[in-house]
Design a protein around this motif. Structure first.
Motif, short mmCIF file in Angstrom:
data_model
loop_
_atom_site.label_atom_id
_atom_site.label_comp_id
_atom_site.label_asym_id
_atom_site.label_seq_id
_atom_site.Cartn_x
_atom_site.Cartn_y
_atom_site.Cartn_z
N VAL A 149 15.14 -8.65 11.87
CA VAL A 149 14.32 -9.78 11.82
C VAL A 149 13.01 -9.32 11.62
O VAL A 149 12.12 -10.19 11.76
N ASP A 180 0.83 -1.07 0.02
CA ASP A 180 0.10 0.16 -0.10
C ASP A 180 0.85 1.19 0.00
O ASP A 180 0.38 2.30 0.28
N HIS A 199 7.02 -11.32 11.36
CA HIS A 199 7.71 -12.45 10.85
C HIS A 199 7.01 -13.57 11.27
O HIS A 199 6.91 -14.77 10.74
C1 LIG Z 1 1.75 -9.14 4.10
C2 LIG Z 1 2.27 -7.78 4.63
C3 LIG Z 1 2.32 -6.60 3.78
C4 LIG Z 1 2.93 -5.64 4.05
N1 LIG Z 1 2.61 -4.54 3.64
C5 LIG Z 1 3.42 -3.53 3.70
C6 LIG Z 1 3.28 -2.19 3.00
O1 LIG Z 1 2.21 -2.11 2.32
N2 LIG Z 1 3.78 -0.84 3.49
C7 LIG Z 1 4.82 -1.10 4.30
O2 LIG Z 1 5.33 0.06 4.51
N3 LIG Z 1 4.88 -1.94 5.05
C8 LIG Z 1 4.38 -3.39 4.59
N4 LIG Z 1 4.63 -4.31 5.45
C9 LIG Z 1 5.55 -4.31 6.63
C10 LIG Z 1 6.88 -5.01 6.29
O3 LIG Z 1 7.19 -5.69 7.24
C11 LIG Z 1 7.93 -3.78 6.06
O4 LIG Z 1 7.52 -2.88 5.16
C12 LIG Z 1 9.10 -4.57 5.59
O5 LIG Z 1 9.43 -5.21 4.42
C13 LIG Z 1 9.91 -5.33 6.83
O6 LIG Z 1 11.10 -5.82 6.48
P1 LIG Z 1 12.19 -6.09 7.40
O7 LIG Z 1 13.48 -6.56 6.86
O8 LIG Z 1 12.23 -5.30 8.88
O9 LIG Z 1 11.59 -7.56 7.94
P2 LIG Z 1 11.25 -8.76 7.52
O10 LIG Z 1 10.77 -8.39 5.91
O11 LIG Z 1 10.19 -9.56 8.15
O12 LIG Z 1 12.51 -9.49 6.99
C14 LIG Z 1 13.20 -10.39 8.48
C15 LIG Z 1 13.90 -11.33 7.84
O13 LIG Z 1 14.57 -12.04 8.95
C16 LIG Z 1 14.37 -13.31 9.00
N5 LIG Z 1 14.36 -13.89 10.31
C17 LIG Z 1 13.58 -13.75 11.44
N6 LIG Z 1 13.91 -14.30 12.61
C18 LIG Z 1 15.24 -14.93 12.15
C19 LIG Z 1 16.14 -15.77 12.84
N7 LIG Z 1 15.87 -16.27 14.16
N8 LIG Z 1 17.15 -16.20 12.04
C20 LIG Z 1 17.50 -15.87 10.93
N9 LIG Z 1 16.45 -15.20 10.36
C21 LIG Z 1 15.47 -14.64 10.71
C22 LIG Z 1 13.17 -13.63 8.40
O14 LIG Z 1 13.08 -14.82 7.63
C23 LIG Z 1 12.88 -12.43 7.20
O15 LIG Z 1 13.40 -12.85 6.14
C24 LIG Z 1 3.73 -5.40 5.26
C25 LIG Z 1 3.88 -6.64 5.99
C26 LIG Z 1 3.44 -7.77 5.64
C27 LIG Z 1 3.49 -9.05 6.58
#
Ligand SMILES: Cc1cc2nc3c(=O)[nH]c(=O)nc-3n(C[C@H](O)[C@H](O)[C@H](O)COP(=O)(O)OP(=O)(O)OC[C@H]3O[C@@H](n4cnc5c(N)ncnc54)[C@H](O)[C@@H]3O)c2cc1C
Length: 498
Positions: A128, A48, A132
């Motif tokens: 992480v 979004d 998640h």
């Molecule tokens: C369905 C969905 C739709 C979304 N849509 C939007 C949107 O439209 N706009 C927006 O701004 N945000 C949105 N989000 C929020 C989204 O979480 C963030 O925008 C962003 O992509 C998160 O990135 P991240 O790297 O922080 O976390 P994540 O993308 O969750 O990446 C974390 C990574 O860490 C890994 N990990 C976790 N624990 C461990 C462990 N113990 N050991 C090794 N690896 C591990 C996981 O496997 C994962 O690959 C959405 C989330 C979801 C679930």
């Protein structure tokens, strides 16, 4: 150096480390990069935030045709980041981290995987994510249910939906997207709603011909568009979270959207939120309401009592048949870094510290006193529900890189001081108190069941940017290992007695 997680956060950190010429590994539990965009491949999964904003500044996503990317497009973009920036050799996929322990003697971290392998590192960055770990409510009789059931983030693509009765539990962002799609193929879709969402109309996924031409031909148009989105979100969306000036027009637009798409007054009443806009995640969606208007789709607002052998019973005693149940029930978001044992200086357990503090605390959502050379991306209170999350992560990454430089300059592990933490926590408390979240009576992943607001950032992204501009040296100090502490102490004592 170890980075845990290869989603938007972890890949962004990795690119910066690569650029700085540092030695690092990224440990990722999944078999691929992408984070939530790898996990969530349910039909209709969509973003979004426009791709101009939902991308890295160091490798901007500039498609003159697509405004809002879908899951596959974001996953392809993130895979491309790993390829174009030479991150693949640093990735260790299928590697889930179970624990990390700081060693007081040598000032290094030992990271243990669920397989039992260990890594040693001077620095560790947790990326992480907050969304998640799927949350599945504890509904009685689950074991009795004879059909198929899975969470939206664990989609089972082998299911043939044609002719099937489907129950979708949850009407947040994922639930709404899923219902719009399943209504096209399933025989019956029963949608179980706990709290109706505020839903705003979503602009077209693709740009119109005029915008396409401008973006394709006018120099600087992409940058200008991105800047407009970024500042516009801070100006218009962020105040909604404080019940500010834009809350009223936003609520008005959402109500008009509901009226336009749902002429049936009974259904409309069930879908009308009875809490302030912004208290939980706002949806951008055009397909959910029309899907609910179809005769084979039913919205149920009576609470679920239990599973039966062939469906779901609500508290009014009604049984509804289901072949397949989809839990669109979100994530265990407030349990930050959940399931991982992290021990800092003196063996202190991070989760114990957070339990004692009554909340997860971290300076700028990225560093905790007593946990030297340990950082987080998207830690406590650093998810923005009102702007670009990649932008906040980029600001955190930049700050972390400056912390690494400080540690190198001082020749020692560094940690945030309790005084800096307390000052920030005081500011954060005040900022959260100004939002609509603390008083919110609705359940939301922004906060814990006890009402503690744990996840969202209460300000604008520009404000976050101003805060991270401060020199880390004003908040962090060197932590000498104990043998050095003892040496310094005995030297000082010697001096005093001389
Ligand atoms: C369905 C969905 C739709 C979304 N849509 C939007 C949107 O439209 N706009 C927006 O701004 N945000 C949105 N989000 C929020 C989204 O979480 C963030 O925008 C962003 O992509 C998160 O990135 P991240 O790297 O922080 O976390 P994540 O993308 O969750 O990446 C974390 C990574 O860490 C890994 N990990 C976790 N624990 C461990 C462990 N113990 N050991 C090794 N690896 C591990 C996981 O496997 C994962 O690959 C959405 C989330 C979801 C679930």
């Amino acid at each position: 150096m170890i980075v845990v997680g290869a989603g938007f956060g972890g890949l962004g950190v990795a690119q910066q480390l690569k650029q700085a010429g540092l030695d690092f590994l990224v440990l990722e539990e999944n078999p691929q990069v992408g984070g939530v965009w790898w996990d969530n491949h349910y039909p209709g999964a969509n973003c979004d935030v426009p791709s101009h904003l939902y991308s890295y500044d160091f490798d901007p996503w500039r498609d003159p045709a697509i405004r809002y990317p879908d899951q596959q497009a974001i996953l392809d973009y993130l895979r491309g980041i790993a390829d174009r920036h030479g991150l693949r050799p640093h990735l260790r996929l299928n590697t889930a981290v179970a624990a990390a322990t700081y060693c007081d003697d040598d000032g290094r971290w030992t990271i243990t995987t669920r397989r039992g392998d260990t890594y040693r590192a001077d620095h560790i960055v947790w990326a992480v994510g907050q969304l998640h770990r799927p949350y599945i409510p504890d509904i009685a009789g689950r074991a009795e249910f004879g059909g198929t059931a899975f969470h939206s983030a664990r989609w089972d693509h082998s299911v043939d939906w044609a002719g099937r009765d489907v129950a979708v539990i949850g009407t947040g962002s994922s639930g709404a997207q899923i219902v719009s799609q399943l209504a096209r193929t399933a025989a019956r879709v029963t949608v179980y709603q706990r709290t109706p969402a505020w839903i705003l109309p979503k602009p077209d996924q693709r740009f119109g011909p005029v915008t396409r031409w401008i973006l394709g031909h006018v120099p600087g148009a992409h940058q200008l568009y991105r800047a407009g989105l970024y500042h516009g979100a801070d100006l218009v969306l962020a105040p909604i979270m404080r019940g500010g000036w834009s809350a009223r027009p936003a609520a008005w637009i959402a109500r008009a959207h509901l009226r336009r798409q749902v002429p049936d007054p009974v259904l409309r009443s069930k879908l009308a939120p009875r809490y302030r806009i912004g208290e939980k995640g706002i949806l951008l969606d055009n397909g959910f309401y029309p899907a609910l208007m179809q005769p084979h789709v039913e919205l149920v607002t009576d609470p679920i009592e239990r599973f039966t052998a062939d469906g779901i019973r609500t508290v009014d005693g009604t049984d509804r048949h289901a072949d397949v149940v989809v839990f669109a029930t979100g994530f265990r978001a407030p349990e930050l870094l959940g399931g991982i044992e992290i021990r800092g200086r003196g063996g202190v357990n991070l989760h114990d510290r957070w339990a004692r503090a009554g909340r997860p605390d971290a300076l700028l959502g990225l560093a905790v006193p007593g946990f030297p050379n340990m950082y987080m991306i998207a830690g406590p209170n650093s998810f923005t529900p009102a702007n670009s999350n990649p932008a906040i992560k980029a600001l955190q990454t930049d700050y972390i890189v400056r912390c690494l430089e400080l540690s190198a300059r001082l020749g020692a592990p560094i940690e945030v001081t309790s005084a800096a933490m307390a000052e920030f926590a005081g500011w954060l408390d005040g900022a959260i108190a100004d939002t609509v979240w603390p008083a919110a009576g609705v359940p939301t992943w922004f906060k814990r069941i006890d009402g503690e607001v744990t996840n969202p950032w209460p300000g604008t992204v520009a404000q976050f940017g101003r805060m991270v501009r401060r020199d880390p040296a004003t908040a962090f100090v060197a932590v000498p290992p104990p043998h050095r502490t003892l040496l310094t102490q005995s030297a000082r004592e010697g001096k005093q007695s001389a």
